[in-house]
Design an enzyme around this catalytic site. Structure first.
Site, short mmCIF file in Angstrom:
data_model
loop_
_atom_site.label_atom_id
_atom_site.label_comp_id
_atom_site.label_asym_id
_atom_site.label_seq_id
_atom_site.Cartn_x
_atom_site.Cartn_y
_atom_site.Cartn_z
N HIS A 78 9.12 2.80 -8.19
CA HIS A 78 8.37 3.52 -7.16
C HIS A 78 7.18 4.30 -7.69
O HIS A 78 6.68 5.18 -7.03
CB HIS A 78 9.30 4.49 -6.42
CG HIS A 78 10.07 3.87 -5.31
ND1 HIS A 78 10.91 2.81 -5.49
CD2 HIS A 78 10.13 4.17 -3.99
CE1 HIS A 78 11.46 2.48 -4.33
NE2 HIS A 78 11.00 3.28 -3.40
N GLU A 99 7.34 -5.81 5.02
CA GLU A 99 5.93 -5.77 4.62
C GLU A 99 5.17 -7.06 4.92
O GLU A 99 3.97 -7.03 5.19
CB GLU A 99 5.80 -5.41 3.14
CG GLU A 99 5.96 -3.93 2.83
CD GLU A 99 7.41 -3.45 2.86
OE1 GLU A 99 8.32 -4.31 2.97
OE2 GLU A 99 7.64 -2.23 2.78
#
Lengths: 323, 323
Positions: A129, A60
């Site tokens: 998540h 990322e």
């Protein structure tokens, strides 16, 4: 007006902007060959090719950091962080690099960067998540943060984000891609930093955005059957935050509930409530309530998870408390 | 690119100017006129001067927080550097950046980045921009030995090879990350070996105190990259004569080590080379030193007499305007 899904609206915005401007390109995990984890970029790779639809490593910092560099070099990248939970590993770029560069270098640099990501819970993905940490990102001046609650706004806001010369974090909801709504024909944008009354009412102001907007609209509909008229204001952008329509509505109804999916502490609701008290204290006829997620890391078990997430019934209960 | 006498004199001028500007900056810091951190480049002048002398105008340069020297090499004036250190409106970043944040898009110099290693993925992104747009430029990314132990490094370097980006990675190994010696922080002492793991060709220049050696090595690497071979990784050995930042008691190294290195002062080495090779006379170099003295003095006066940014400009540049 055509009725399309949130997924289609976001996909159309990307497609149209890429057709219009060669400098716009997509980079992220599985955006190309796979077609996007949520199928938003399905068909893009075949049409636009690998130069403009770039699959990245699972890295990322490289995605957002690389996006910043490409933006500095004159492109208009749309980077994608698969879920907002992974944004934490790119945190430095989102909050400490992109939003600082224009001001810190005295106006020399511009970072026309979009960071698309999906947040939210309710899909039994467990604590790491399922988060809605929007407020964290909205804390930083220099960054724009938007989070649409309807397909029409999603399309218009994403186009505005791509055309903006500033970094914009575009937060979608992972459980809302099938939500349908009417979308205007042709090319249009929705301005960033402008709230909107999504439903008019006179008894109470319900302030929300994204998934919270869905809950609020459903609650408003049920309340109507009981003779309670709720006005629903959609923030749409968390930074810049447009309190205008919220305050205007509150001055009319004198009662408010703020609905968000994230945790209440230091949250979007905290900000909105504070601003209402600071700017319209005299208009309050009852303490303002917040509806938000319970203060726990979200559990996997479906019943536990749902009990932690805000529900339509919670919004209805809160409205009744402030009336 | 063979250097003519005037080119040599210009490089000598830049090295002496960096030295004098920083010596004056250290004094101004002691006088309390410079706030925050001040990381001096003294001792490492041959590195940035050699690197920048080898670039073409299209080559971007980006570096870490020890950035005054590179800024001067890239064309930012001593006035703009010193005014920035004093936080003045006339500083290169209009008093918003300070010592660690100086950049000039006009000079293809992209800063000045203060989060260790974070600018590496950004460098890959800029190189992606040039590759995408079909530009000839190489992105020259400078960083310290300490930056090669953080995750950003690995994500940025990996991406450069995955996409075969025109990046010249340059590790300025000054042997300490703050006060921690390389062998106490890095799994390998020869930093360039890390490039092996990414399939990137690499080498080490053991003598980074000689500007001509740096220049020649960098020119070679730039040619290699410009020929379409993808990234290259170069480690340059150097030494900073001063502490990590002002006020560093330097308990991590003994005086003898510093004295030993000072014998290899890059300015002294270049001076001897120019005179011994009969490229310039001692009188030529004296003249340059005198001119630099005057330029530095004028720059200090300029900085001290420049206005602070007006308080009503506080919100300038937080967001870029227009599209």
């Amino acid at each position: 007006m055509a009725e399309i899904t949130m997924r289609q609206a976001i996909s159309d915005a990307l497609w149209e902007e890429m057709e219009k401007d060669e400098r716009v390109f997509i980079m992220g995990q599985e955006v190309g060959v796979w077609g996007g984890t949520y199928a938003v970029t399905k068909g893009f790779y075949d049409h636009f090719g690998e130069k403009r639809v770039r699959d990245t490593p699972i890295a990322e910092s490289a995605i957002v950091g690389g996006g910043i560099g490409a933006a500095l070099a004159g492109l208009r990248p749309v980077t994608e962080i698969m879920t907002i939970n992974f944004a934490f590993v790119a945190m430095d770029y989102i909050v400490n690099e992109a939003p600082k560069m224009h001001t810190m270098f005295g106006g020399h640099m511009r970072v026309p960067l979009v960071i698309r990501t999906a947040g939210g819970g309710g899909r039994q993905l467990g604590a790491t998540h399922s988060q809605t940490p929007d407020a964290i990102f909205a804390h930083f001046p220099g960054l724009k943060v938007v989070s649409p609650g309807t397909p029409a706004d999603a399309k218009g806001l994403l186009k505005a984000a791509i055309r903006d010369d500033n970094p914009v974090l575009f937060i979608e909801h992972a459980a809302m891609y099938q939500v349908r709504g009417e979308v205007p024909e042709g090319d249009y944008t929705v301005p960033i930093g402008v709230s909107k009354v999504q439903r008019e009412g006179s008894d109470v102001t319900v302030v929300s955005y994204c998934r919270g907007l869905q809950l609020s609209m459903q609650a408003a509909q049920q309340l109507e059957a009981e003779g309670i008229s709720a006005e629903v204001v959609d923030l749409r952008s968390l930074r810049p935050l447009d309190m205008g329509p919220v305050i205007e509505s509150f001055k009319k109804t004198n009662r408010a509930v703020v609905v968000e999916e994230g945790w209440p502490s230091y949250g979007v609701g905290s900000e909105v409530v504070t601003r209402l008290y600071e700017e319209a204290f005299d208009y309050a006829d009852a303490p303002i309530k917040r509806v938000a997620q319970k203060e726990v890391p979200l559990p996997y078990n479906q019943a536990l998870e749902q009990s932690a997430l805000p529900q339509v019934a919670d919004v209805i209960a809160a409205v009744k408390e402030v009336l | 690119m063979t250097l003519k006498k005037k080119d040599h004199l210009e490089l000598y001028r830049q090295m002496v100017l960096i030295r004098r500007v920083e010596e004056r900056a250290a004094e101004l810091y002691q006088e309390g006129k410079i706030g925050g951190f001040l990381h001096l480049y003294i001792g490492q002048e041959a590195v940035s001067t050699g690197i920048v002398s080898a670039r073409i105008a299209e080559d971007r340069v980006i570096t870490a927080y020890r950035d005054h020297g590179v800024a001067i090499n890239c064309g930012i004036s001593a006035k703009q550097v010193l005014a920035e250190l004093l936080g003045k409106e006339t500083g290169i970043s209009k008093g918003r950046g300070g010592s660690m944040h100086m950049a000039s898009v006009e000079n293809n110099y992209w800063g000045g980045h203060a989060i260790v290693g974070a600018h590496l993925p950004i460098a890959s992104g800029m190189a992606l921009g040039d590759q995408y747009l079909g530009n000839q430029g190489v992105t020259i990314c400078m960083f310290g030995d300490g930056a090669t132990n953080i995750g950003f490094f690995h994500e940025g370097v990996n991406l450069s090879k995955v996409w075969n980006l025109p990046v010249l990675w340059i590790c300025e190994n000054n042997q300490y990350g703050m006060g921690t010696a390389v062998d106490r922080a890095s799994a390998v002492e020869e930093i360039h070996i890390k490039a092996e793991g990414y399939g990137i060709p690499h080498s080490r220049l053991d003598d980074g105190m000689d500007v001509m050696k740096v220049r020649s090595k960098v020119a070679e690497a730039l040619d290699f990259i410009r020929a379409g071979n993808g990234p290259y990784f170069l480690e340059i050995m150097t030494y900073r004569f001063e502490g990590h930042s002002m006020g560093d008691p330097q308990r991590y190294r003994d005086k003898e080590e510093v004295t030993q290195w000072e014998k290899t002062d890059p300015i002294g080495i270049y001076h001897r080379y120019l005179v011994d090779e009969k490229i310039a006379s001692k009188a030529d170099l004296d003249k340059i030193e005198a001119a630099v003295e005057t330029e530095t003095q004028e720059a200090v006066e300029f900085a001290e007499s420049s206005p602070d940014p007006a308080l009503d400009t506080l919100f300038d540049f937080v967001y870029a305007e227009g599209n």
